[in-house]
Design a protein around this motif. Structure first.
Motif, PDB file in Angstrom:
ATOM      1  N   ASP A  74       0.641  -1.126  -0.099  1.00  0.00           N
ATOM      2  CA  ASP A  74      -0.040  -0.113  -0.058  1.00  0.00           C
ATOM      3  C   ASP A  74       0.904   1.222  -0.113  1.00  0.00           C
ATOM      4  OD1 ASP A  74      -1.921   2.068   0.363  1.00  0.00           O
ATOM      5  OD2 ASP A  74      -2.602   1.201   2.173  1.00  0.00           O
ATOM      6  N   SER A  76       0.229   4.332   0.387  1.00  0.00           N
ATOM      7  CA  SER A  76       0.074   5.303   1.089  1.00  0.00           C
ATOM      8  C   SER A  76       0.670   5.155   2.586  1.00  0.00           C
ATOM      9  CB  SER A  76      -1.651   5.570   1.459  1.00  0.00           C
ATOM     10  OG  SER A  76      -2.045   4.236   2.023  1.00  0.00           O
ATOM     11  N   ASN A  77       0.837   3.816   2.985  1.00  0.00           N
ATOM     12  CA  ASN A  77       1.616   3.491   4.146  1.00  0.00           C
ATOM     13  C   ASN A  77       3.094   4.109   4.015  1.00  0.00           C
ATOM     14  OD1 ASN A  77      -0.458   2.503   5.309  1.00  0.00           O
ATOM     15  ND2 ASN A  77      -0.045   0.467   4.895  1.00  0.00           N
ATOM     16  N   ILE A  80       3.320   7.720   4.352  1.00  0.00           N
ATOM     17  CA  ILE A  80       3.338   8.217   5.799  1.00  0.00           C
ATOM     18  C   ILE A  80       4.583   7.914   6.570  1.00  0.00           C
ATOM     19  CG2 ILE A  80       2.380   7.640   7.822  1.00  0.00           C
ATOM     20  CD1 ILE A  80      -0.270   7.126   6.329  1.00  0.00           C
ATOM     21  N   LEU A  81       5.171   6.678   6.206  1.00  0.00           N
ATOM     22  CA  LEU A  81       6.690   6.246   6.746  1.00  0.00           C
ATOM     23  C   LEU A  81       7.420   7.395   6.262  1.00  0.00           C
ATOM     24  CD1 LEU A  81       8.297   4.386   8.443  1.00  0.00           C
ATOM     25  CD2 LEU A  81       8.573   3.070   6.489  1.00  0.00           C
TER      26      LEU A  81
END
Length: 130
Positions: A74, A76-77, A80-81
């Protein structure tokens, strides 16, 4: 074991894994389907067929995100990371710069309260008469 699309057996984008024995005398196998070019709307057109010799009916599993595991990541993860790591890196750099600047500043010796009062208001300080 094989993959089908619209009832037709697939040969492209299919990776046949090894047949591996289990401790209980049974075996396992995998047939991976590369879904990178398949839109989520078309997933319902695919199914996995398991045909066991001597068994009348095949076991058919429709391609369903809830039932079949993928190795997709994913994005999006990951985003964010990356943002969290960037913020932490900026904070560490900022703290290091702050500490270096503070270390370079000349240190004044500590002053007691009467000396500080005299320095701040020299005209109000009372001096003993001669």
């Amino acid at each position: 074991m094989f993959w089908r699309k619209d009832g037709e057996e697939l040969h492209e984008d299919v990776d046949h894994g090894e047949i591996l024995p289990n401790n209980d005398g049974s075996f396992q196998m995998s047939v991976d389907l590369n879904l990178s070019s398949v839109t989520p709307e078309d997933w319902r057109r695919y199914d996995c067929v398991f045909h066991l010799s001597g068994v009348k009916d095949d076991i058919i599993t429709k391609l369903d995100k809830a039932k079949i595991r993928t190795n997709w990541v994913d994005s999006s993860n990951i985003t964010i990371l990356m943002v969290v790591l960037a913020v932490v890196l900026i904070a560490v750099i900022g703290f290091t710069v702050y500490k270096k600047k503070k270390a370079k500043q000349p240190q004044t010796p500590p002053v007691n309260s009467s000396e500080l009062s005299e320095r701040l208001n020299p005209e109000t300080t009372q001096h003993p008469a001669p």
